[in-house]
Design a protein around this motif. Sequence first.
Motif, short mmCIF file in Angstrom:
data_model
loop_
_atom_site.label_atom_id
_atom_site.label_comp_id
_atom_site.label_asym_id
_atom_site.label_seq_id
_atom_site.Cartn_x
_atom_site.Cartn_y
_atom_site.Cartn_z
N LEU A 258 0.85 -1.19 0.00
CA LEU A 258 0.00 0.00 0.00
C LEU A 258 0.88 1.24 0.00
O LEU A 258 1.67 1.45 0.92
CB LEU A 258 -0.90 0.02 1.24
CG LEU A 258 -1.97 -1.06 1.36
CD1 LEU A 258 -2.65 -0.97 2.72
CD2 LEU A 258 -2.99 -0.95 0.24
N SER A 259 0.76 2.04 -1.04
CA SER A 259 1.52 3.30 -1.11
C SER A 259 0.63 4.38 -1.69
O SER A 259 -0.08 4.15 -2.67
CB SER A 259 2.76 3.12 -1.99
OG SER A 259 3.37 4.39 -2.22
N ARG A 260 0.70 5.56 -1.10
CA ARG A 260 -0.08 6.68 -1.62
C ARG A 260 0.41 7.13 -2.99
O ARG A 260 -0.27 7.89 -3.68
CB ARG A 260 -0.03 7.86 -0.65
CG ARG A 260 1.36 8.36 -0.33
CD ARG A 260 1.31 9.60 0.53
NE ARG A 260 2.50 9.79 1.32
CZ ARG A 260 2.81 10.92 1.93
NH1 ARG A 260 2.00 11.96 1.83
NH2 ARG A 260 3.91 11.02 2.64
N PHE A 261 1.58 6.64 -3.42
CA PHE A 261 2.13 7.03 -4.72
C PHE A 261 1.72 6.07 -5.84
O PHE A 261 2.02 6.33 -7.01
CB PHE A 261 3.65 7.11 -4.64
CG PHE A 261 4.16 8.03 -3.57
CD1 PHE A 261 3.89 9.40 -3.64
CD2 PHE A 261 4.87 7.55 -2.49
CE1 PHE A 261 4.35 10.27 -2.66
CE2 PHE A 261 5.33 8.41 -1.50
CZ PHE A 261 5.07 9.77 -1.58
N SER A 262 1.06 4.98 -5.50
CA SER A 262 0.75 3.95 -6.49
C SER A 262 -0.09 4.47 -7.65
O SER A 262 0.13 4.09 -8.80
CB SER A 262 0.02 2.77 -5.83
OG SER A 262 0.84 2.16 -4.87
N LEU B 182 -0.46 7.61 -8.68
CA LEU B 182 -0.03 8.88 -9.27
C LEU B 182 0.81 8.65 -10.50
O LEU B 182 1.54 7.66 -10.61
CB LEU B 182 0.76 9.69 -8.25
CG LEU B 182 0.01 10.07 -6.97
CD1 LEU B 182 0.91 10.86 -6.06
CD2 LEU B 182 -1.24 10.88 -7.29
N LYS B 183 0.72 9.59 -11.42
CA LYS B 183 1.52 9.51 -12.64
C LYS B 183 2.95 9.90 -12.32
O LYS B 183 3.22 10.99 -11.83
CB LYS B 183 0.95 10.44 -13.72
CG LYS B 183 1.65 10.31 -15.06
CD LYS B 183 0.99 11.17 -16.12
CE LYS B 183 1.67 11.00 -17.47
NZ LYS B 183 1.04 11.84 -18.51
N LYS B 184 3.86 8.99 -12.61
CA LYS B 184 5.27 9.23 -12.30
C LYS B 184 5.98 9.74 -13.54
O LYS B 184 5.89 9.15 -14.61
CB LYS B 184 5.91 7.95 -11.78
CG LYS B 184 5.20 7.41 -10.54
CD LYS B 184 5.64 6.02 -10.19
CE LYS B 184 4.79 5.47 -9.05
NZ LYS B 184 3.40 5.23 -9.42
#
Length: 341
Positions: free
Chosen positions: A185-189, A191-193
């Motif tokens: 679980l990551s809050r960055f999963s 998001l567009k990198k």
Amino acid sequence: MTNQKTILVCPLDWGLGHATRCIPIIQSFLKDNHKVIIGTSGKQEALLKQEFPYVTFIELKGYNVEYPENGAMISKMLTQLPKIKKAIQEEQEWLAAIIDKYKIDQVVSDNRYGLWNNKIESTLITHQLFIKAPTGEWLIEKILNNYLANFDEVWIPDIEGENNLSGDLAHKKPLPHNYKFIGPLSRFSSLKKACDFSEEYDFIAIVSGPEPQRTIFEKLILEQVRDTNLKGVLVRGLPDSNEKLKIENSAIQIYNHLETNEFLNYLQKSKVVISRSGYSTIMDLATLGKKAILVPTPGQTEQEYLAQYHQEKGQFYTQKQSEFDLEKAVKEVKNYSGFVM
């Protein structure tokens, strides 16, 4: 929508990691048109309100666990056991009192062992099913299993199989059928990198967790960066603070807190991450594929285990806080790969 539920989400208050890893869970519930209520307080509330300004919040007191200055974690925790046990009992009573008022159908608790009730579906999120401790592991695990038995499901934020993030903490023995691996679980999963960013910072240091160790680690980094030519970013893990901190003669930018997209931007522009070896941080590092220097909170056996586990696998470099050497760490970390999903 006939399957719409009202779901209460409650993270533990030991550092910000339990709150940040609830972000993708909450986002998923909202995407499925469920009503989400968040039970929390303090720094965790400040952070989650920035992410979910239109969600209903209910104050839920934290455990307010204190860490020692000298790393004698076991003795410090033993003295706080009555307080923790009381907090678990009080949160169970708190939940029972609000179920009907808010028409709650399900509670999802991140490591808060009192948040279950037979009237509703009760789910616990945890990666720590098997304990790392200097002594008495069997007794702690027995107590832990008694708490876990109250929940309908236990969600493990890790990968099932050998290439995993938590090692013995969740993979030591076969697990009951209602224990489910749900992936990191990551809050960055979601998001567009960016693909074309340049790594303009030598490091980004993330400082969080209970006091006084948060401040001790922060001071250690700032004292050492003064004597280098390193360009860096320091995130203090203080979303509820307006204090401005500036270091003279240093190429370091300091922020109390960064909103998720801005935080991601700095992470991508930094060659290496300096942080505690908390499990939520490790999930973020794995999601982003970043190299890292892990400095466990002194005496916190789970963090010490995770740092050593990933160093032995050639993924992340680690140093003890008492032996922290910024310039050496920045050189040594080049020999480590990061976690490959």
